[in-house]
Design a protein around this motif. Structure first.
Motif, short mmCIF file in Angstrom:
data_model
loop_
_atom_site.label_atom_id
_atom_site.label_comp_id
_atom_site.label_asym_id
_atom_site.label_seq_id
_atom_site.Cartn_x
_atom_site.Cartn_y
_atom_site.Cartn_z
N ARG A 47 0.84 -1.19 0.00
CA ARG A 47 0.00 0.00 0.00
C ARG A 47 0.88 1.24 0.00
O ARG A 47 1.57 1.53 0.98
N CYS A 48 0.85 1.98 -1.10
CA CYS A 48 1.67 3.19 -1.18
C CYS A 48 1.17 4.23 -0.18
O CYS A 48 -0.01 4.25 0.19
N ASN A 49 2.09 5.09 0.25
CA ASN A 49 1.71 6.13 1.19
C ASN A 49 2.20 7.50 0.73
O ASN A 49 1.42 8.41 0.56
N ASP A 50 3.51 7.65 0.55
CA ASP A 50 4.04 8.95 0.12
C ASP A 50 5.27 8.73 -0.75
O ASP A 50 5.81 7.61 -0.82
N MET A 51 5.73 9.80 -1.41
CA MET A 51 6.81 9.70 -2.37
C MET A 51 7.83 10.81 -2.18
O MET A 51 7.54 11.84 -1.57
N ALA A 52 9.01 10.60 -2.77
CA ALA A 52 10.05 11.62 -2.86
C ALA A 52 10.79 11.41 -4.17
O ALA A 52 10.90 10.27 -4.65
N VAL A 53 11.30 12.49 -4.74
CA VAL A 53 12.02 12.41 -6.01
C VAL A 53 13.44 12.90 -5.81
O VAL A 53 13.67 13.99 -5.27
N ALA A 54 14.42 12.09 -6.24
CA ALA A 54 15.83 12.47 -6.15
C ALA A 54 16.21 13.32 -7.37
O ALA A 54 15.47 13.43 -8.35
N ARG A 55 17.41 13.92 -7.30
CA ARG A 55 17.86 14.79 -8.39
C ARG A 55 17.97 14.06 -9.72
O ARG A 55 17.79 14.65 -10.77
N ASP A 56 18.29 12.77 -9.67
CA ASP A 56 18.45 12.02 -10.92
C ASP A 56 17.11 11.51 -11.45
O ASP A 56 17.08 10.80 -12.46
N GLY A 57 16.01 11.88 -10.81
CA GLY A 57 14.69 11.49 -11.27
C GLY A 57 14.15 10.21 -10.66
O GLY A 57 13.00 9.85 -10.91
N THR A 58 14.96 9.53 -9.86
CA THR A 58 14.48 8.33 -9.18
C THR A 58 13.36 8.71 -8.22
O THR A 58 13.46 9.68 -7.48
N VAL A 59 12.29 7.92 -8.24
CA VAL A 59 11.16 8.16 -7.34
C VAL A 59 11.17 7.08 -6.25
O VAL A 59 11.24 5.89 -6.55
N TYR A 60 11.13 7.51 -5.01
CA TYR A 60 11.05 6.60 -3.87
C TYR A 60 9.64 6.69 -3.28
O TYR A 60 9.05 7.77 -3.23
N ALA A 61 9.11 5.55 -2.84
CA ALA A 61 7.77 5.53 -2.28
C ALA A 61 7.74 4.60 -1.08
O ALA A 61 8.36 3.53 -1.07
N SER A 62 6.99 5.01 -0.06
CA SER A 62 6.86 4.18 1.14
C SER A 62 5.70 3.19 0.96
O SER A 62 4.67 3.52 0.38
N ASP A 63 5.89 1.99 1.48
CA ASP A 63 4.86 0.95 1.48
C ASP A 63 4.42 0.76 2.93
O ASP A 63 5.09 0.10 3.72
N PHE A 64 3.30 1.36 3.28
CA PHE A 64 2.82 1.35 4.65
C PHE A 64 2.43 -0.06 5.11
O PHE A 64 2.64 -0.44 6.25
N GLU A 65 1.88 -0.82 4.20
CA GLU A 65 1.33 -2.14 4.54
C GLU A 65 2.40 -3.20 4.75
O GLU A 65 2.35 -3.97 5.71
N GLN A 66 3.40 -3.23 3.87
CA GLN A 66 4.43 -4.27 3.96
C GLN A 66 5.75 -3.76 4.52
O GLN A 66 6.72 -4.52 4.59
N GLY A 67 5.80 -2.50 4.93
CA GLY A 67 7.01 -1.99 5.56
C GLY A 67 8.22 -1.99 4.66
O GLY A 67 9.30 -2.46 5.04
N ARG A 68 8.07 -1.42 3.47
CA ARG A 68 9.17 -1.39 2.51
C ARG A 68 9.35 0.02 1.97
O ARG A 68 8.43 0.83 1.99
N LEU A 69 10.56 0.28 1.48
CA LEU A 69 10.80 1.51 0.72
C LEU A 69 11.00 1.08 -0.73
O LEU A 69 11.91 0.30 -1.04
N MET A 70 10.15 1.57 -1.60
CA MET A 70 10.13 1.17 -2.99
C MET A 70 10.84 2.21 -3.86
O MET A 70 11.02 3.36 -3.47
N ARG A 71 11.20 1.77 -5.08
CA ARG A 71 11.92 2.67 -5.98
C ARG A 71 11.46 2.48 -7.42
O ARG A 71 11.19 1.36 -7.86
N LEU A 72 11.37 3.60 -8.14
CA LEU A 72 11.08 3.58 -9.57
C LEU A 72 12.23 4.27 -10.29
O LEU A 72 12.41 5.49 -10.17
N LYS A 73 13.03 3.50 -11.01
CA LYS A 73 14.12 4.07 -11.80
C LYS A 73 13.63 4.43 -13.19
O LYS A 73 12.59 3.95 -13.65
N LYS A 74 14.41 5.24 -13.88
CA LYS A 74 14.07 5.59 -15.24
C LYS A 74 13.96 4.33 -16.09
O LYS A 74 14.85 3.47 -16.07
N GLY A 75 12.87 4.19 -16.80
CA GLY A 75 12.65 3.04 -17.66
C GLY A 75 11.90 1.90 -16.99
O GLY A 75 11.45 0.97 -17.67
N ASP A 76 11.74 1.96 -15.65
CA ASP A 76 10.99 0.90 -14.96
C ASP A 76 9.50 1.01 -15.27
O ASP A 76 8.98 2.10 -15.55
#
Length: 309
Positions: free
Chosen positions: A133-162
């Protein structure tokens, strides 16, 4: 100096004393931003570099926008366009996008959608590998998007091209992962709502996650929720669900906490910074499930912010 000269000099001096001191013009304090809708129950807020403010609605699944300097936020994405309920919203100026977290509900899995900041058109939608379950996001300078997973306790990532968010950082302490931010040091910061934790995750060469480090704060955090970078990425503005807005200033594996406003009622949830004003939303979650009770108007509270030194 002649008598006439002395008289002129004295007169000029007295005139200068009588004139008001010319100080640089100070910007007027920003006012609260009213949300032009009912039963909004806002959970997250973000802003663009020009000062426009975007507010996500958990109650209706709409996104509201206040133009730069405006005191009213009007409907920008109508209810249900992104999803039935929304959590995190994050403006991405570099790509002209608004990232919107649509949490999982019943048989519908979580998704993070990207909308064009200029037109409001949906650009893309990304799922979560392995559910969650996504909760919130942050974007790094290189465009990588990080997102918190409230339900499973993970930090997720979306790289360019994913094509979907994949697990990036895992730790048993990440239960109820909530607010996430990237600071000027390039490292990722994550808080945990029920465990009252704050973590720093180093970004290694090549983008892999380093070993997460729990940050020791000089004052306990209580139900940390939405947070955003402040003071040019050297500090965090963080909302405590207990009813506080605080500045957190990391220094290695420790951090100082300064209270900016306390006694904020009605489920303080998210914050964004526009110039020297922090805007904070209150979700009023206690009234969300009772249609017989009118939660009243919703707004983004304007709270002055000056970085600690």
């Amino acid at each position: 100096m002649s008598t006439r000269g002395r008289a002129w000099h004295a007169g000029a001096w007295m005139t200068a004393l009588a004139l008001p001191t010319m100080l640089p013009a100070q910007p007027a304090p920003r006012a609260d931003i009213a949300i032009d809708d009912t039963r909004v129950h806002p959970e997250s807020i973000t802003s663009t570099r020009d000062g426009a403010v975007y507010i996500g609605s958990f109650g209706k699944g709409a996104v509201y926008r206040a133009a730069p300097g405006a005191s009213v936020a009007e409907t920008w994405l109508p209810a249900g366009v992104a999803g039935p309920a929304l959590l995190g919203v994050l403006a991405d100026d570099r790509r002209g996008l608004l990232w919107v977290c649509v949490p999982s509900r019943e048989a519908v899995p979580s998704a993070i959608k990207a909308f064009d900041l200029r037109t409001g058109a949906e650009r893309a939608s990304y799922g979560f590998e392995g559910g969650g379950r996504c909760n919130d996001m942050a974007v790094a300078r290189d465009g990588t998007v990080y997102a918190s997973d409230f339900e499973q306790g993970r930090l997720m990532r979306l790289k360019k091209g994913d094509t979907l968010f994949r697990p990036w950082a895992l730790n048993p302490g990440f239960k109820t992962a909530d607010g996430v931010a990237v600071l000027a040091d390039g490292q990722v910061y994550l808080n945990t709502f029920r465990e009252n934790g704050l973590w720093r995750i180093p970004v290694l060469r090549g983008g892999a996650a380093g070993t997460p480090v729990q940050i020791q704060t000089d004052r306990p955090l209580v139900r940390p929720d939405g947070m955003r970078p402040a003071d040019r990425g050297r500090a965090l503005l963080l909302v405590e669900g207990e009813g506080r807005l605080v500045e957190v200033r990391p220094q290695g594996d420790r951090a100082t906490v300064r209270v900016l406003r306390e006694g904020i009622p009605d489920s303080a949830a998210g914050v964004t910074l526009v110039g020297d004003t922090a805007f904070l939303v209150q979700a009023k979650f206690a009234l969300l499930r009772d249609p017989a009770k009118d939660p009243g108007p919703f707004s983004a509270l304007a709270i002055p912010y000056a970085p600690s030194r």
